[in-house]
Scaffold this active site. Structure first.
Site, PDB file in Angstrom:
ATOM      1  N   GLU A  54       0.802  -1.221   0.000  1.00  0.00           N
ATOM      2  CA  GLU A  54       0.000   0.000   0.000  1.00  0.00           C
ATOM      3  C   GLU A  54       0.834   1.271   0.000  1.00  0.00           C
ATOM      4  O   GLU A  54       0.792   2.060   0.940  1.00  0.00           O
ATOM      5  CB  GLU A  54      -0.972  -0.029   1.174  1.00  0.00           C
ATOM      6  CG  GLU A  54      -1.961  -1.165   1.005  1.00  0.00           C
ATOM      7  CD  GLU A  54      -3.051  -1.201   2.034  1.00  0.00           C
ATOM      8  OE1 GLU A  54      -2.763  -1.026   3.220  1.00  0.00           O
ATOM      9  OE2 GLU A  54      -4.212  -1.435   1.645  1.00  0.00           O
ATOM     10  N   GLU A  60      -4.321 -10.468   0.309  1.00  0.00           N
ATOM     11  CA  GLU A  60      -5.128 -10.354   1.529  1.00  0.00           C
ATOM     12  C   GLU A  60      -6.570 -10.679   1.152  1.00  0.00           C
ATOM     13  O   GLU A  60      -7.070 -10.221   0.133  1.00  0.00           O
ATOM     14  CB  GLU A  60      -5.068  -8.943   2.117  1.00  0.00           C
ATOM     15  CG  GLU A  60      -3.685  -8.578   2.616  1.00  0.00           C
ATOM     16  CD  GLU A  60      -3.585  -7.152   3.157  1.00  0.00           C
ATOM     17  OE1 GLU A  60      -4.594  -6.620   3.658  1.00  0.00           O
ATOM     18  OE2 GLU A  60      -2.479  -6.584   3.059  1.00  0.00           O
TER      19      GLU A  60
HETATM   20  C1  GAL Z   1      -5.029  -3.839   4.180  1.00  0.00           C
HETATM   21  C2  GAL Z   1      -3.620  -3.640   4.650  1.00  0.00           C
HETATM   22  C3  GAL Z   1      -3.329  -4.392   5.911  1.00  0.00           C
HETATM   23  C4  GAL Z   1      -4.419  -4.168   6.903  1.00  0.00           C
HETATM   24  C5  GAL Z   1      -5.718  -4.590   6.319  1.00  0.00           C
HETATM   25  C6  GAL Z   1      -6.899  -4.350   7.227  1.00  0.00           C
HETATM   26  O1  GAL Z   1      -5.402  -2.818   3.347  1.00  0.00           O
HETATM   27  O2  GAL Z   1      -2.711  -4.027   3.667  1.00  0.00           O
HETATM   28  O3  GAL Z   1      -2.107  -3.951   6.404  1.00  0.00           O
HETATM   29  O4  GAL Z   1      -4.488  -2.814   7.211  1.00  0.00           O
HETATM   30  O5  GAL Z   1      -5.972  -3.813   5.181  1.00  0.00           O
HETATM   31  O6  GAL Z   1      -6.779  -4.953   8.445  1.00  0.00           O
END
Ligand code: GAL
Length: 965
Positions: free
Chosen positions: A410, A486
């Site tokens: 990010e 993620e």
């Molecule tokens: C993503 C980010 C993570 C964490 C997650 C939400 O956007 O890469 O580091 O913030 O969201 O828990």
């Protein structure tokens, strides 16, 4: 006078070029341990002259190294997710800049050769002196820095001094979603560098599908010494460096078969030992392949966080959690969002994990100002980007487990990231580059996304994604494999919707899986004044700007205790799929491993309450299926279960450990819930109506006693204490408020009841109520028809919506307030853990028992709805011993929640310790319908099939006070 500390510098100074980490027989001196320490509120207020041997630190305290100083009683942790906790005034940081000064004396007993001084992690910026000489500065909190101290070090006593500031310009590059925790939080080591020793080793260990193991070792030695390479276990010696050798007898490395070969690189004065895995990563046919085979990623994002130690996570803890991951069918780790402790790489090689090794980089806070001044596209910051990727690659390149380099997280996009990708390719052409923020995939090798919807992933799998506007880029991306760096945000109750992602990963070659966000919660243990422990989150340390409990979103809690979602993940990603034929005549076993056959598994079968045994199954090759007949006994019992377990001990679990399972059939039928033929009639006397064992309030229609058991209810509830996911705005419904907000607007949490009629004629007690919120006219009509055969009560419920409901419902529950704490809860149904319409894949049918309703509850750091058990046919709650009875509820598959707390109490509590313990109270909610959970805390919401839209809901229950407890 202490040299000025230039906090605007974006790279460290004075260090040697980055090199690989390897075991050596050169003398190592750990400088971990207690150091003298003083914390100043700012750099300006920090004492002068600390580097001088004459400086008097007798007034200082001590601190352990490694450690994060805010959890050692100095200052306090602070949590922000995206937002910078200081003004964006690039490259400057606030004057309020906690500055830790560290001093340590040590004895060095080598008299020959030089030495390197290594810091594995200094957060955020360090200035280092040895014996009064400035060695240089450190940047890149989660990256190593090594200084050549050959000139400054002396035999005998030495003085090492380090000044660390919490903030520096590089803090703009380290905006990961985690606590801000300054300190020397990883090991400090002094390593002798004997003349003519081994300085660096680059391992090129490929697995060629034709030739097998191919090894080339490039060794950099000191003083032009000649290095020799040997593989003692294979009887190989004197292999020349810099040349390719085909290594007969070496096995390939995969995460499923983590075969390591010990390679010794030696000179006359130093011997380095490396554990090498032979494997080759390629991208072909829009797939990531290892050794020519597509791999499936069943991953988690792993941060380094400890409830008492902050970011200084002991390697013993890392090992334990990696064993735990293996036990839960996890085979991949993204090292979010920085290279982990170097020991984690050794563990990943040894235990078998696919690693996405991520560089220490995140500039997310710039997004909040429209990416203005984002370092990622500013040439002034280029050196920092190149420095970080170089140090990541050079430290970890010899590890077989690393299959992808990740540029960071990010950080928007821009030329510096493209340059970092190019540099990664040239430093290590053997591994593809990952970075999610390159949405158009201009400079990365794999298409990585976070939190897209299940239907999007399915479209990507079908190669039917929404194309990019630029045809060339589209063609490039279309040829790429896809992964989710993620997904399935594991915050609070949930995550819901895992099965739908899995369906795509399982169906298509291109969608190779992903990494749940995230493995471990970052709660920090605190205690109330009276000593009760809880996990603190953002805001608990008085931070003016923070992101609350968003830091607690793991599959395991901060103590690594599994949340229910971890078992669900294990079930959903199980590497072997067992399917029992409808007629139970056969079982189909599909091997979803990529490399191993099923010979390491033993299959067992059992019939509930009856026979069981082993199920001989031939070894099934990876990707293949086999169907084997089942014995007639399998069909004999009502409920049939097959399990695949480890046949032998594995390094990460003992023989018998379960990998996969399947069930067919159902539990024995509960007593019929409907009205019996020999029914008794209700009798009214004053304010009381009696029906068989039931005593009702003639004004409210509530059941107040069942035999000797006091009860109160039911009232209809349509609400639940919002989960973290209920509170989130769903990424697939961005035009709508969160479910929790819609429920609040719809008044679900403040329903009022009007008794429309209580009719006790004939054999039926019919209670009709209207239940709705104040100020509007949407409501439900609830008709409860009670009958009795003289020993039990039957309740037939019909809940019908009226008017224009502005939201979905959380549940349709019949709620009882029991003025006693249930002493033992036993049920036939799904268990042992919770289940909602889109979660609970791990729940299986059986008979389960816990000691109390408290044990049905999960201590999410922010209290919320949880603990529903589903498909229940029989429930028993041990009533107070004075009643000598148990409350028994049976039916045709209801859900229940037994909780020591009301939904309003759960909703109001901010921490686990806000909930009163030990009361004589149980809330029993029998749910006839429930809303799903989704992952809207970050990601898509509840999918349509799991949404509880207002509708007529019916159910029949049988209630009884059973004679024995
Ligand atoms: C993503 C980010 C993570 C964490 C997650 C939400 O956007 O890469 O580091 O913030 O969201 O828990």
């Amino acid at each position: 006078m202490t040299e000025p500390f230039d906090l605007t510098a974006i790279v460290g100074t004075g260090g040697i070029a980055p090199r690989a980490r390897f075991a050596t027989d050169a003398t190592l001196l750990s400088l971990n341990g207690d150091w003298s320490f003083a914390l100043s509120p700012s750099l300006a207020e920090a004492p002068d002259g600390i580097e001088s041997p004459d400086f008097d630190d007798s007034g200082w305290g001590t601190i352990p190294v490694p450690s994060s100083w805010p959890v050692q009683g100095h200052g306090s942790p602070a949590y922000t997710n995206v937002v910078f906790p200081f003004p964006i005034d690039v490259p400057f940081v606030p004057d309020e800049n906690p500055t830790g000064d560290f001093r340590r004396r040590f004895t060095w007993s080598e008299s020959d050769g030089g030495a390197l001084l290594r810091f594995d992690g200094v957060d955020a910026a360090g200035q280092v002196w040895l014996n009064g000489t400035l060695l240089g500065t450190t940047r890149g909190s989660r990256l190593p820095t090594e200084f050549d101290v050959s000139d400054a070090l002396r035999p005998g006593e030495n003085l090492l001094v380090v000044r660390v500031t919490q903030w520096a310009a590089t803090s703009y590059l380290e905006d990961q979603d985690m606590w801000w925790l300054p300190g020397i939080f990883r090991d400090v080591t002094l390593q002798a560098t004997p003349a003519g020793g081994v300085h660096d080793v680059a391992v090129h260990a490929d697995w060629d599908v034709d030739r097998g193991a191919v090894l080339r070792i490039d060794a950099a030695t000191r003083d032009g010494a000649q290095a020799q390479i040997a593989i003692p276990a294979l009887g190989l010696a004197a292999l020349a460096p810099g040349e390719e050798h085909v290594i007969a007898g070496a096995a390939p490395w995969t995460a499923e078969t983590p075969a390591l070969t010990e390679v010794v690189v030696s000179t006359a004065t130093e011997t380095a030992t490396l554990r090498v895995g032979f494997r080759t990563v390629t991208i072909e046919d829009a797939q990531i392949k290892v050794n020519g085979t597509r791999i499936r990623l069943r991953g988690v994002n792993r941060h380094e966080s400890h409830p008492d130690l902050g970011r200084a996570v002991p390697l013993t803890v890392a090992r334990a959690e990696m064993l735990q991951m293996k036990q839960y069918n996890v085979n991949a780790i993204r090292t979010s969002h920085y290279p982990p402790h170097p020991g984690v790489l050794d563990l990943a090689d040894e235990l078998g994990f696919w690693l996405v090794d991520e560089s220490d980089l995140e500039t997310h806070g710039f997004e909040l100002i429209g990416w203005r001044d984002n370092p990622s596209d500013d040439p002034a910051w280029r050196d920092a980007y190149l420095d970080r990727i170089t140090r990541t690659v050079q430290r970890d390149r010899n590890h077989a487990s690393v299959i992808l380099w990740s540029l960071g997280n990010e950080s928007g996009t821009g030329g510096n990231l493209a340059a970092a990708a190019a540099l990664s390719h040239s430093l290590d052409p053997s591994r593809p580059v990952h970075y999610e923020g390159d949405y158009d995939c201009e400079y990365v090798d794999v298409w990585s996304q976070m939190y897209p919807t299940q239907s999007h992933v399915d479209a990507v799998g079908r190669r039917a994604e929404q194309p990019l506007a630029d045809a060339a880029l589209q063609a490039r991306r279309h040829a790429m494999p896809h992964l989710l760096c993620e997904y399935a945000h594991a915050m609070g109750t949930g995550p819901g919707g895992l099965s739908e992602y899995e369906a795509s990963f399982d169906t298509y070659d291109r969608t190779q899986g992903g990494f749940v966000w995230e493995w471990v919660e970052h709660g920090i243990r605190q205690r109330t004044a009276d000593g009760r422990a809880y996990f603190a989150y953002g805001g608990d340390f008085g931070e003016p700007l923070h992101d609350g409990n968003f830091v607690a979103d793991g599959l395991v809690d901060a103590d690594r205790v599994p949340r229910p979602g971890l078992a669900d993940y294990k079930k959903v990603v199980e590497p072997v799929k067992l399917t029992i034929a409808d007629d139970r005549a056969s079982l189909t076993i599909r091997n979803r491993y990529d490399f191993v056959d099923t010979a390491h598994l033993a299959l067992t079968w059992s019939v509930q309450g009856g026979a069981g045994g082993d199920l001989p199954v031939p070894a099934i090759a990876p990707g293949d299926s086999a169907t084997v007949p089942l014995s007639s006994e399998a069909a004999a019992g009502a409920l049939f279960t097959v399990r695949a377990v480890l046949a032998q001990d594995a390094p990460w679990a003992p023989a018998g450990h379960e990998i996969a399972w399947a069930q067919a059939g159902s539990l024995p039928a509960a007593p019929a819930a409907g009205p019996g033929s020999d029914s008794v009639a209700p009798e009214t006397a004053g304010d009381v109506i009696t029906l068989g064992p039931g005593v009702f309030d003639a004004n409210t229609g509530h059941l107040t006693a069942l035999g000797a058991i006091e009860v109160d209810g039911p009232v209809v509830t349509l609400w639940r204490a919002p989960t973290d996911n209920d509170r989130g705005v769903a990424q697939d419904r961005l035009d709508l408020p969160s479910d929790a907000e819609l429920w609040r607007r719809g008044g679900l949490h403040r329903l009022r009841t009007r008794v429309a009629s209580i009719d006790a004629t004939g054999d039926v007690l019919r209670v009709t109520t209207h239940v709705g919120p104040a100020g509007t006219d949407h409501r439900v009509q609830v008709v409860l028809e009670w009958t009795s055969d003289g020993t039990a009560l039957s309740c037939s419920a019909t809940v019908t919506p009226h008017g224009d409901w502005p939201s979905d419902w959380a549940r349709v529950g019949l709620e009882f307030a029991l003025p006693w704490a249930a002493d033992g809860v036993e049920w036939d149904g799904l268990g042992p853990d919770q289940h909602y319409p889109d979660t609970g894949q791990a729940a299986r049918l059986g008979t389960f028992r816990v000691d109390s309703a408290r044990d049905l509850h999960t201590d999410y750091v922010l209290p919320q709805e949880n603990g529903s058990r589903a498909q229940v046919t029989r429930l028993r709650l041990g009533a107070p011993s004075s009643s000598g009875a148990a409350l028994q509820v049976s039916g045709e598959g209801f859900s229940f929640t037994g909780s020591p707390w009301t939904s309003a109490e759960l909703d109001a509590a901010l921490h686990t310790v806000d909930l009163p313990e030990g009361r004589a109270f149980t809330r029993l909610t029998i749910d006839l319908a429930e809303h799903g959970i989704g992952t809207a805390s970050c990601g898509p919401g509840v999918l349509d099939p799991y949404r509880l839209t207002p509708r007529t809901v019916t159910g029949v229950l049988r209630l009884q006070a059973s004679a024995s407890r």
